[in-house]
Design a protein around this motif. Structure first.
Motif, PDB file in Angstrom:
ATOM      1  N   LEU A 194       0.797  -1.221   0.000  1.00 52.84           N
ATOM      2  CA  LEU A 194       0.000   0.000   0.000  1.00 52.84           C
ATOM      3  C   LEU A 194       0.830   1.271   0.000  1.00 52.84           C
ATOM      4  O   LEU A 194       0.306   2.348  -0.288  1.00 52.84           O
ATOM      5  N   GLY A 195       2.095   1.165   0.351  1.00 55.36           N
ATOM      6  CA  GLY A 195       2.890   2.378   0.493  1.00 55.36           C
ATOM      7  C   GLY A 195       2.915   2.813   1.943  1.00 55.36           C
ATOM      8  O   GLY A 195       2.016   2.543   2.728  1.00 55.36           O
ATOM      9  N   GLU A 196       3.943   3.516   2.309  1.00 55.67           N
ATOM     10  CA  GLU A 196       4.150   3.886   3.709  1.00 55.67           C
ATOM     11  C   GLU A 196       3.073   4.813   4.236  1.00 55.67           C
ATOM     12  O   GLU A 196       2.710   4.773   5.406  1.00 55.67           O
ATOM     13  N   LYS A 197       2.491   5.673   3.397  1.00 61.53           N
ATOM     14  CA  LYS A 197       1.501   6.642   3.847  1.00 61.53           C
ATOM     15  C   LYS A 197       0.213   5.965   4.287  1.00 61.53           C
ATOM     16  O   LYS A 197      -0.547   6.536   5.056  1.00 61.53           O
ATOM     17  N   ASN A 198      -0.051   4.750   3.797  1.00 63.57           N
ATOM     18  CA  ASN A 198      -1.289   4.068   4.140  1.00 63.57           C
ATOM     19  C   ASN A 198      -1.161   3.174   5.362  1.00 63.57           C
ATOM     20  O   ASN A 198      -2.101   2.497   5.735  1.00 63.57           O
ATOM     21  N   LEU A 199      -0.004   3.117   5.988  1.00 55.93           N
ATOM     22  CA  LEU A 199       0.196   2.295   7.163  1.00 55.93           C
ATOM     23  C   LEU A 199      -0.529   2.907   8.342  1.00 55.93           C
ATOM     24  O   LEU A 199      -0.397   4.102   8.618  1.00 55.93           O
ATOM     25  N   VAL A 200      -1.306   2.082   9.064  1.00 62.96           N
ATOM     26  CA  VAL A 200      -2.076   2.580  10.203  1.00 62.96           C
ATOM     27  C   VAL A 200      -1.125   2.914  11.349  1.00 62.96           C
ATOM     28  O   VAL A 200      -0.291   2.114  11.755  1.00 62.96           O
ATOM     29  N   ASN A 201      -1.280   4.137  11.891  1.00 64.71           N
ATOM     30  CA  ASN A 201      -0.505   4.568  13.045  1.00 64.71           C
ATOM     31  C   ASN A 201       0.998   4.366  12.839  1.00 64.71           C
ATOM     32  O   ASN A 201       1.683   3.755  13.663  1.00 64.71           O
ATOM     33  N   ALA A 202       1.531   4.814  11.707  1.00 67.54           N
ATOM     34  CA  ALA A 202       2.958   4.677  11.440  1.00 67.54           C
ATOM     35  C   ALA A 202       3.761   5.417  12.497  1.00 67.54           C
ATOM     36  O   ALA A 202       3.375   6.479  12.968  1.00 67.54           O
ATOM     37  N   SER A 203       4.907   4.860  12.912  1.00 69.38           N
ATOM     38  CA  SER A 203       5.724   5.452  13.955  1.00 69.38           C
ATOM     39  C   SER A 203       6.390   6.730  13.458  1.00 69.38           C
ATOM     40  O   SER A 203       6.668   6.899  12.277  1.00 69.38           O
ATOM     41  N   ILE A 204       6.650   7.641  14.409  1.00 66.26           N
ATOM     42  CA  ILE A 204       7.343   8.884  14.096  1.00 66.26           C
ATOM     43  C   ILE A 204       8.826   8.597  13.982  1.00 66.26           C
ATOM     44  O   ILE A 204       9.405   7.893  14.812  1.00 66.26           O
ATOM     45  N   GLY A 229      17.826  32.700  26.271  1.00 63.00           N
ATOM     46  CA  GLY A 229      16.791  33.717  26.138  1.00 63.00           C
ATOM     47  C   GLY A 229      15.449  33.137  26.548  1.00 63.00           C
ATOM     48  O   GLY A 229      15.270  32.692  27.672  1.00 63.00           O
ATOM     49  N   GLN A 230      14.482  33.084  25.632  1.00 65.26           N
ATOM     50  CA  GLN A 230      13.232  32.380  25.875  1.00 65.26           C
ATOM     51  C   GLN A 230      13.180  31.149  24.978  1.00 65.26           C
ATOM     52  O   GLN A 230      13.639  31.183  23.836  1.00 65.26           O
ATOM     53  N   LYS A 231      12.586  30.082  25.521  1.00 60.76           N
ATOM     54  CA  LYS A 231      12.549  28.840  24.738  1.00 60.76           C
ATOM     55  C   LYS A 231      11.185  28.182  24.863  1.00 60.76           C
ATOM     56  O   LYS A 231      10.427  28.432  25.797  1.00 60.76           O
ATOM     57  N   VAL A 232      10.902  27.325  23.863  1.00 58.15           N
ATOM     58  CA  VAL A 232       9.673  26.543  23.830  1.00 58.15           C
ATOM     59  C   VAL A 232      10.058  25.080  23.621  1.00 58.15           C
ATOM     60  O   VAL A 232      10.845  24.768  22.723  1.00 58.15           O
ATOM     61  N   THR A 233       9.511  24.203  24.449  1.00 60.97           N
ATOM     62  CA  THR A 233       9.768  22.764  24.313  1.00 60.97           C
ATOM     63  C   THR A 233       8.448  22.054  24.047  1.00 60.97           C
ATOM     64  O   THR A 233       7.475  22.253  24.777  1.00 60.97           O
ATOM     65  N   LEU A 234       8.443  21.216  23.003  1.00 57.12           N
ATOM     66  CA  LEU A 234       7.255  20.471  22.609  1.00 57.12           C
ATOM     67  C   LEU A 234       7.472  18.981  22.818  1.00 57.12           C
ATOM     68  O   LEU A 234       8.541  18.445  22.489  1.00 57.12           O
ATOM     69  N   ASP A 235       6.458  18.315  23.350  1.00 57.43           N
ATOM     70  CA  ASP A 235       6.431  16.861  23.434  1.00 57.43           C
ATOM     71  C   ASP A 235       5.611  16.360  22.243  1.00 57.43           C
ATOM     72  O   ASP A 235       4.393  16.529  22.197  1.00 57.43           O
ATOM     73  N   CYS A 236       6.282  15.716  21.292  1.00 58.25           N
ATOM     74  CA  CYS A 236       5.633  15.281  20.052  1.00 58.25           C
ATOM     75  C   CYS A 236       5.147  13.836  20.111  1.00 58.25           C
ATOM     76  O   CYS A 236       4.614  13.323  19.124  1.00 58.25           O
ATOM     77  N   GLY A 237       5.300  13.174  21.239  1.00 63.99           N
ATOM     78  CA  GLY A 237       4.855  11.797  21.375  1.00 63.99           C
ATOM     79  C   GLY A 237       5.916  10.803  20.968  1.00 63.99           C
ATOM     80  O   GLY A 237       6.891  11.134  20.277  1.00 63.99           O
ATOM     81  N   GLU A 238       5.762   9.556  21.453  1.00 67.00           N
ATOM     82  CA  GLU A 238       6.673   8.459  21.143  1.00 67.00           C
ATOM     83  C   GLU A 238       8.113   8.784  21.529  1.00 67.00           C
ATOM     84  O   GLU A 238       9.059   8.330  20.892  1.00 67.00           O
ATOM     85  N   GLY A 239       8.282   9.590  22.572  1.00 68.76           N
ATOM     86  CA  GLY A 239       9.624   9.897  23.074  1.00 68.76           C
ATOM     87  C   GLY A 239      10.338  11.033  22.371  1.00 68.76           C
ATOM     88  O   GLY A 239      11.500  11.314  22.679  1.00 68.76           O
TER      89      GLY A 239
END
Length: 236
Positions: A96-106, A168-178
């Motif tokens: 199917l191609g990688e884009k069609n994989l359900v819940n593909a890992s980051i 200075g000022q910073k922003v930290t994001l939690d994007c999931g899966e570590g």
């Protein structure tokens, strides 16, 4: 002649009686057959309905989506088994191609360079005149014009947004899966802690700060990418 006439009458009477009896039996047979054909599907339907309501594997749950689509636990079990089987995932990628994989890992491919251009400093050890020793630099620094708008390279939840003594000022994001991203050297922040930011969402503007080693007065963006506690090297 008279006897024959009487016998003939009896034959007609008995013949008519047999025909009538046959019609009654035939009509009764048709009626019983119709009842059987109607009751049998009803019985099957009731049994099927009982099986559906009794089986937890196919118990439906309401989805609050706009289209009112229901999701079954069996579908969830199928999705979980798919995510836990890497060989099956590879086969689906080929078909199917990688884009069609359900819940593909980051992966690291999902975190592109935040700006165009080469960084002025990359991940590694650098000698700092301010500290008089080598220090480990855990990210990339990009020289940018003051006021440049910085946007998220990947969506995530803001777990830190505010001043930093070095960056200075910073922003930290939690994007999931570590996966954790930090954007340093900012000013005029557009986000706050606990907020979810979409990919390409505005975070803030590049500000003027001393630099990670305290030696540069040039406005710059400090960009760090971590996965499960390890710094990731990004190819600009």
């Amino acid at each position: 002649m008279k006897r024959w006439h009487i016998a003939k009458d009896w034959v007609l009477v008995w013949g008519f009686a047999f025909i009538l009896a046959g019609l009654i039996l035939y009509i009764g047979y048709l009626s019983s057959g119709a009842e059987i054909s109607i009751e049998k599907p009803q019985k099957l339907t009731n049994e099927s309905a009982h099986a559906v309501s009794a089986s937890p594997a196919i118990k439906t749950e309401k989805n609050n989506g706009a289209n009112g689509v229901s999701v079954t636990e069996s579908e969830q079990m199928m999705t979980n088994s798919l995510n836990q089987d890497p060989e099956l995932q590879e086969e689906i990628k080929l078909v199917l191609g990688e884009k069609n994989l359900v819940n593909a890992s980051i992966g690291i491919k999902d975190f592109p360079s935040p700006v165009n251009g080469k960084p002025i400093r990359n991940v590694g050890n650098y000698y700092s005149k301010a500290f008089g020793n080598y220090v480990y630099h855990a990210g990339l620094d990009y020289a940018l014009s003051e006021g440049t708008m910085i946007r998220a390279t990947h969506g995530g939840t803001v777990i830190e947004a505010g001043p930093d003594p070095i960056q200075g000022q910073k922003v930290t994001l939690d994007c999931g899966e570590g996966w954790i991203i930090t954007y340093g050297g900012l000013d005029n922040l557009r986000v706050q802690e606990g907020e979810f930011i979409e990919t390409q969402g505005a975070l803030g503007q590049v500000g003027l700060f001393p630099g990670s080693e305290g030696e540069s007065d040039q406005p710059q963006l400090h960009y760090e990418l971590w996965h499960n506690g390890q710094v990731q090297r990004i190819v600009p």
